[in-house]
Write an enzyme that holds these catalytic residues in place. Structure first.
Site, mmCIF file in Angstrom:
data_model
loop_
_atom_site.group_PDB
_atom_site.id
_atom_site.type_symbol
_atom_site.label_atom_id
_atom_site.label_comp_id
_atom_site.label_asym_id
_atom_site.label_seq_id
_atom_site.Cartn_x
_atom_site.Cartn_y
_atom_site.Cartn_z
ATOM 1 N N GLU A 261 0.850 -1.199 0.000
ATOM 2 C CA GLU A 261 0.000 0.000 0.000
ATOM 3 C C GLU A 261 0.884 1.246 0.000
ATOM 4 O O GLU A 261 2.061 1.175 0.336
ATOM 5 C CB GLU A 261 -0.967 -0.002 1.187
ATOM 6 N N LYS B 251 2.777 4.593 1.063
ATOM 7 C CA LYS B 251 3.215 5.179 2.334
ATOM 8 C C LYS B 251 2.895 6.665 2.266
ATOM 9 O O LYS B 251 3.487 7.409 1.503
ATOM 10 C CB LYS B 251 4.704 4.952 2.540
ATOM 11 N N ASP C 146 2.446 10.602 3.228
ATOM 12 C CA ASP C 146 3.272 11.606 3.881
ATOM 13 C C ASP C 146 2.393 12.398 4.837
ATOM 14 O O ASP C 146 1.920 13.478 4.527
ATOM 15 C CB ASP C 146 3.834 12.539 2.794
ATOM 16 N N TYR D 107 -4.544 1.526 8.466
ATOM 17 C CA TYR D 107 -3.824 0.360 7.944
ATOM 18 C C TYR D 107 -3.510 -0.702 8.990
ATOM 19 O O TYR D 107 -2.922 -1.725 8.665
ATOM 20 C CB TYR D 107 -2.532 0.796 7.258
ATOM 21 N N LYS E 204 11.181 3.247 -0.239
ATOM 22 C CA LYS E 204 11.024 4.678 -0.496
ATOM 23 C C LYS E 204 11.182 5.017 -1.985
ATOM 24 O O LYS E 204 11.997 4.420 -2.680
ATOM 25 C CB LYS E 204 12.071 5.470 0.309
ATOM 26 N N CYS F 101 22.691 46.598 -14.039
ATOM 27 C CA CYS F 101 22.822 45.231 -14.548
ATOM 28 C C CYS F 101 24.121 44.595 -14.029
ATOM 29 O O CYS F 101 25.194 45.201 -14.149
ATOM 30 C CB CYS F 101 22.833 45.265 -16.076
ATOM 31 N N CYS G 93 26.451 44.297 -17.440
ATOM 32 C CA CYS G 93 26.938 45.445 -18.212
ATOM 33 C C CYS G 93 26.800 46.772 -17.478
ATOM 34 O O CYS G 93 27.153 47.816 -18.020
ATOM 35 C CB CYS G 93 26.217 45.516 -19.556
ATOM 36 N N CYS H 24 17.376 44.782 -17.694
ATOM 37 C CA CYS H 24 18.569 45.560 -18.005
ATOM 38 C C CYS H 24 18.242 46.363 -19.262
ATOM 39 O O CYS H 24 17.665 45.830 -20.217
ATOM 40 C CB CYS H 24 19.731 44.598 -18.269
ATOM 41 N N CYS I 12 24.667 44.723 -23.940
ATOM 42 C CA CYS I 12 24.865 43.853 -22.771
ATOM 43 C C CYS I 12 25.279 42.466 -23.267
ATOM 44 O O CYS I 12 24.564 41.838 -24.042
ATOM 45 C CB CYS I 12 23.577 43.762 -21.955
HETATM 46 N N1 5U1 Z 1 0.572 2.350 4.765
HETATM 47 C C1 5U1 Z 1 1.228 2.198 5.924
HETATM 48 N N2 5U1 Z 1 1.916 3.161 6.498
HETATM 49 N N3 5U1 Z 1 2.411 2.660 7.621
HETATM 50 C C2 5U1 Z 1 3.185 3.226 8.591
HETATM 51 N N4 5U1 Z 1 1.273 1.077 6.661
HETATM 52 C C3 5U1 Z 1 2.019 1.344 7.747
HETATM 53 N N5 5U1 Z 1 2.371 0.577 8.784
HETATM 54 C C4 5U1 Z 1 3.122 1.113 9.748
HETATM 55 C C5 5U1 Z 1 3.546 2.445 9.682
HETATM 56 C C6 5U1 Z 1 4.403 3.028 10.731
HETATM 57 O O1 5U1 Z 1 3.506 0.387 10.827
HETATM 58 C C7 5U1 Z 1 3.080 -0.969 10.957
HETATM 59 C C8 5U1 Z 1 3.910 -1.873 10.147
HETATM 60 C C9 5U1 Z 1 3.231 -1.295 12.408
#
Ligand code: 5U1
Length: 670
Positions: free
Chosen positions: A114, A116, A118, A225, A314, A408, A411, A426, A432
């Site tokens: 799945e 990750k 941000d 998750y 990553k 400038c 020049c 300029c 120039c």
């Molecule tokens: N998608 C996802 N992100 N994430 C972050 N799954 C997931 N699982 C995590 C973490 C820190 O930790 C479990 C493996 C415990």
């Protein structure tokens, strides 16, 4: 009639919860926003008339009115783990090999893959199905109590659906989708407030507001998750079933989650998601793989704070932090001064970046970037790198704000900025050196006179030796001069002369583009050429007549007229002609009859029958516009082999995609 009102309030609560579920979990809303708002209003009115109707799980109770002084502490009875990272295929193979060794099994292992996200990890505790407490990860053992804030996130249900276990702790990521992030920053900017450098910081900042009413206004959402403490139910034997369980209880799960087999399956998933990364509506920084068998997860266990059964693979970082060594002003072909940040080189988006344009002085001042600052640099996909923001707390004492230079840097001519324009220029013109150099580079470039071998380094030397002052001087160059240049032998000098000779036979649109008239790009050059048919007719036209050309407005028309009014420019054209540069007149196009007028195309991938440039020329010749990136305004995307993120974006936006065969038919007017 209290009982009637109570029954209606209960119905409304259930309807609203159902709409939230359809929207956030199933991604399949049933009613338009206006209908949802109407239900909320009706519920608010009922509760206002009789506050005893308010229940803890009412959607009106998401926002509490009292800011707290600080966040309480929460200890996680099941620790919140973090993830080890894999930065390469090799790392991933090592992870898979170690699992085989520990489990003593052969054959491919099944994983759940799945995105990750941000964002910010949270743990949300439901007791008897009701949201009781939400906490951040903190150090994994003790986190902060962010219940009031998490309650404001509509994707997080106040009550679980169906038969909820007595205690159910769900773990996931709170994040801010890109569209909401952009909107929020735009509004903050309009109010003159601080903007967030990226959606992750925005999500973290929003969740750590002491006043939940502020969090409520932030466009946060969440995907779940995993599990923490759970009582009263047997947990399913496989990770993908954990995701199904979360969904069945009404918690949103990433729609991208898949079960895959072995390293090959993981890599195929990684590549597919990587190709679609820039088209996703939220930022991700990699893929998480987890052993699907929960019994196997238990068997391999974890080291320190990270499970052995999961890893984060990553993507190349799209953002990095570095230091601005200096900010310099570059002078372009039209004299425009462009501030450029010289950076400590930093690896981002798969390349090393040491210079980033800051576009204009307003942008420098808006972002308040100063030499010595630590900045966040972003390079996503093929997009040019940018400074997204300054880490204010790391500014060294005495860092000085950047001012527009009065003269400038090349020049020393005066720098002028027309009121209302972002660009400062300029005033040196061809005196120039920087402007001369850029003008020649442009004249010789592939889409203009296309002089092969007359690249940046050679142009630089020709200017330095003062062999060339105007484009016409290129056609007076001699073998002796060229072969003296650095890294230029007799052979390359002869080749260059041949390329110069070849470029003498050109076309009117190429010449017009190559002359570097302000605001005249390839499309405008073509439109002017088709409208007037000859250089003489264009040069004789006044601004009013030039403005009759399709898509040419008053500013462009004024620039074109001013160009041909300058005797120096006419002299260059005469000198070009005298030295043998020639271009045939063009048939004057009827104003209408351009089959693709009004449509915008994006060409991506490799075509078999022509280059991308040829495809673009063919399109503009038929009146179409060609754009570099896909947006809602794109009419068609022409996709050749190995089309990547632009194709994905088109599919996401529902824009028609033409394969090569269909494209050729379209060009042929079929
Ligand atoms: N998608 C996802 N992100 N994430 C972050 N799954 C997931 N699982 C995590 C973490 C820190 O930790 C479990 C493996 C415990």
């Amino acid at each position: 009639m209290r009982s009637e009102a109570a029954a209606r309030a209960a119905t409304l609560r259930a309807q609203i919860a159902q709409h939230d579920y359809r929207y956030y979990v199933l991604d399949d809303p049933e009613v338009p926003d206006a209908e949802y708002d109407r239900l909320m209003q009706e519920l608010r009115a009922l509760e206002a008339a009789d506050p005893s109707l308010i229940t803890a799980d009412s959607p009106t109770q998401r926002v509490s009115g009292t800011p707290s002084a600080a966040f309480g502490e929460v200890s996680h009875s099941v620790p919140m783990l973090s993830l080890e990272n894999a930065f390469s295929e090799e790392d991933l193979r090592g992870f898979d090999r170690r699992l085989h060794e520990r489990l003593g099994v052969d054959g491919e292992l099944a994983y759940v893959a799945e995105p990750k996200l941000d964002g910010l990890a949270v743990s949300i505790l439901y007791r008897e199905g009701l949201l009781e407490r939400a906490a951040t990860r903190g150090d994994g053992v003790t986190g902060e109590d962010v219940t009031a804030n998490v309650r404001t996130i509509r994707a997080v249900p106040q009550r679980l659906r169906g038969q909820a276990p007595p205690l159910f702790e769900a773990r996931g990521e709170v994040f801010m989708p890109l569209a909401g992030f952009a909107r929020m920053n735009e509004q903050a900017r309009a109010r003159g407030e601080k903007v967030f450098v990226n959606p992750r910081n925005a999500a973290a900042g929003s969740l750590r507001q002491l006043d939940a009413r502020l969090t409520a206004a932030r466009p946060l959402t969440a995907f779940f998750y995993g599990l923490g403490a759970v009582t009263g139910v047997a947990l399913p034997p496989q990770q993908h079933q954990v995701l199904q369980l979360l969904r069945s209880l009404g918690l949103p799960v990433s729609p991208e989650a898949r079960t895959v087999r072995g390293v090959q399956g993981c890599l195929a998933y990684y590549r597919d998601l990587g190709a679609r990364r820039s088209a996703l509506p939220y930022q991700i920084d990699g893929v998480v793989y987890k052993l699907d068998s929960r019994a196997d997860q238990e068997r391999v266990g974890f080291v320190s704070r990270a499970p052995r059964w999961a890893i984060a693979h990553k993507f190349p970082a799209e953002e990095a932090v570095t230091v601005v060594r200096d900010i310099e002003f570059q002078v372009g072909r039209t004299g425009a001064l462009t501030p450029v940040a010289r950076l400590e080189p930093v690896f981002v988006g798969g390349v090393t970046v040491s210079n980033v344009t800051l576009h204009n002085i307003d942008e420098v001042q808006r972002k308040d970037v100063r030499p010595g600052d630590t900045v966040v640099v972003r390079r996503a996909g093929d997009v040019i790198p940018e400074v997204v923001g300054v880490l204010g707390e790391r500014r060294p004492p005495g860092a000085r704000a950047v001012q527009l230079p009065a003269s400038c840097p090349v020049c020393q001519s005066q720098v002028l900025r027309v009121a209302g324009e972002a660009v400062a220029r300029c005033t040196g013109g061809f005196t120039c050196r920087a402007q001369r150099q850029e003008a020649l580079r442009h004249f010789a470039s592939r889409r203009a006179l296309d002089i092969e071998g007359l690249g940046d380094k050679v142009v630089e030397q020709l200017i330095e030796h003062d062999y060339v002052r105007s484009p016409a001087d290129i056609y007076a160059l001699e073998l002796g001069q060229l072969s003296q240049l650095e890294r230029m032998g007799e052979k390359s000098a002869a080749n260059l002369l041949e390329a110069i000779e070849k470029s003498k036979r050109t076309s009117l649109p190429r010449l017009l583009f190559g002359l570097g008239i302000r605001e005249v790009g390839e499309a405008t050059a073509l439109a002017l050429a088709r409208h007037f048919g000859s250089l003489e007719a264009l040069a004789a036209a006044d601004a009013a007549r030039i403005q009759q050309v399709p898509d040419v407005g008053p500013i462009v028309a004024a620039h074109v007229a001013a160009f041909f009014a300058a005797p120096a420019h006419l002299a260059v054209i005469e000198a070009l002609k005298a030295r043998g540069v020639h271009w045939p007149d063009m048939p004057v196009a009827a104003v209408t009859g351009q089959p693709l007028a009004g449509r915008t195309f994006v060409v991506t991938g490799t075509l078999e029958s022509m280059t991308r440039e040829q495809a673009q020329e063919a399109l503009t010749a038929r009146g179409a516009k060609v754009a570099g990136s896909v947006s809602k305004k794109t009419s068609y995307v022409v996709a050749g082999r190995e089309a990547g993120s632009k194709l994905a974006k088109a599919q996401q936006l529902g824009i028609p995609v033409l394969e090569e065969a269909a494209f050729l038919k379209l060009l042929a007017g079929e």
